[in-house]
Design an enzyme around this catalytic site. Sequence first.
Site, PDB file in Angstrom:
ATOM      1  N   TYR A  53      73.214  40.881 -12.487  1.00 43.96           N
ATOM      2  CA  TYR A  53      73.643  42.269 -12.667  1.00 43.96           C
ATOM      3  C   TYR A  53      75.016  42.453 -12.035  1.00 43.96           C
ATOM      4  O   TYR A  53      75.173  42.887 -10.901  1.00 43.96           O
ATOM      5  CB  TYR A  53      72.628  43.240 -12.072  1.00 43.96           C
ATOM      6  CG  TYR A  53      71.295  43.247 -12.792  1.00 43.96           C
ATOM      7  CD1 TYR A  53      71.129  42.625 -14.026  1.00 43.96           C
ATOM      8  CD2 TYR A  53      70.189  43.887 -12.239  1.00 43.96           C
ATOM      9  CE1 TYR A  53      69.911  42.631 -14.682  1.00 43.96           C
ATOM     10  CE2 TYR A  53      68.968  43.902 -12.889  1.00 43.96           C
ATOM     11  CZ  TYR A  53      68.827  43.277 -14.106  1.00 43.96           C
ATOM     12  OH  TYR A  53      67.619  43.286 -14.749  1.00 43.96           O
ATOM     13  N   HIS A 127      63.927  34.964 -14.582  1.00 47.03           N
ATOM     14  CA  HIS A 127      64.496  36.028 -15.390  1.00 47.03           C
ATOM     15  C   HIS A 127      64.212  35.890 -16.887  1.00 47.03           C
ATOM     16  O   HIS A 127      63.864  36.881 -17.541  1.00 47.03           O
ATOM     17  CB  HIS A 127      66.010  36.099 -15.156  1.00 47.03           C
ATOM     18  CG  HIS A 127      66.607  37.422 -15.465  1.00 47.03           C
ATOM     19  ND1 HIS A 127      67.757  37.876 -14.862  1.00 47.03           N
ATOM     20  CD2 HIS A 127      66.237  38.404 -16.312  1.00 47.03           C
ATOM     21  CE1 HIS A 127      68.055  39.086 -15.315  1.00 47.03           C
ATOM     22  NE2 HIS A 127      67.157  39.415 -16.204  1.00 47.03           N
ATOM     23  N   PRO A 208      62.575  51.217 -19.816  1.00 47.36           N
ATOM     24  CA  PRO A 208      61.443  52.007 -20.305  1.00 47.36           C
ATOM     25  C   PRO A 208      61.845  53.241 -21.102  1.00 47.36           C
ATOM     26  O   PRO A 208      61.045  53.772 -21.866  1.00 47.36           O
ATOM     27  CB  PRO A 208      60.703  52.395 -19.021  1.00 47.36           C
ATOM     28  CG  PRO A 208      61.762  52.386 -17.969  1.00 47.36           C
ATOM     29  CD  PRO A 208      62.662  51.251 -18.345  1.00 47.36           C
ATOM     30  N   LEU A 209      63.086  53.686 -20.929  1.00 44.71           N
ATOM     31  CA  LEU A 209      63.562  54.854 -21.666  1.00 44.71           C
ATOM     32  C   LEU A 209      64.407  54.471 -22.872  1.00 44.71           C
ATOM     33  O   LEU A 209      65.012  55.325 -23.514  1.00 44.71           O
ATOM     34  CB  LEU A 209      64.357  55.772 -20.730  1.00 44.71           C
ATOM     35  CG  LEU A 209      63.586  56.262 -19.500  1.00 44.71           C
ATOM     36  CD1 LEU A 209      64.478  57.088 -18.597  1.00 44.71           C
ATOM     37  CD2 LEU A 209      62.353  57.064 -19.916  1.00 44.71           C
TER      38      LEU A 209
END
Length: 285
Positions: A53, A127, A208-209
């Site tokens: 990230y 990952h 999740p969104l």
Amino acid sequence: MQTRRIGDVEVSAIGLGGMPMSIEGRPDEARSLATIHAALDAGVTLIDTADAYHRDAHEVGHNETLIAKALSSHDRGRDVLVATKGGHLRPGDGSWTLDGSPRHLKEACEASLRRLGVEAIGLYQFHRPDPRVPYAESVGAIRDLLDEGKIRLAGISNADPDQIRQANEILGGRLVSVQNQFSPAFRSSEPELELCDELGIAFLPWSPLGGISRARELGSAYAPFARIAEAHGVSPQRVCLAWMLAKSPVVVPIPGASRPETILDSLAATELTLEAEELAQLDAV
């Protein structure tokens, strides 16, 4: 804040996903720190990150470093389970590559330990499967890190049911979490969620969104979420997370955020109870 379990650790029922604070379009550090601190103030005890990230090639682990800074400057920082990952890489040109070799995973873990400033990583996750490396070898490296005490809990990400079973066997029944993409727009991980429910393994939906660019469009893209949100006087995003929480007690969503108000709205989903008829309507989307 309601809680759920990852292995033998009790965590907030909704965690914080750190990726938006470190990749393209990220906010300045002050806003990121304010976002993490707002989550901690609200009772979050799970933060998800990864060494991949980051945005530029020279800043591997940007998000891990940011989270370590935020936790060390907050009085509740020690209460947080930090979940990080290894095996995915970003060369700096916007692409994502893979290295699931045991050597890389062990080196990546050591680097994550240094950035997080801990003696053992709370939850370390493989990952993404690397097609060039046998899955058993990659998970075997995670097992070795667990046996050596470099990590306290072991998880996998982006796995199918067979890989979940294989990983749990290789880890001697110590697989505690599976982190897969799951959202109204991405329902193909239902079998993995059901298997985790059966085995008592935490299921951590990522995006999740619907992802950074689509989260705001959730209500306009899926009418039942908007309709039920209006009936309750809340956001469609809050309805979405409440729907996920109702699916199984093993579900622990980790919505990404880069603004305090965004993560606070997500966390309020733990206080939203949806009726069986409403859940059925959302399941049918």
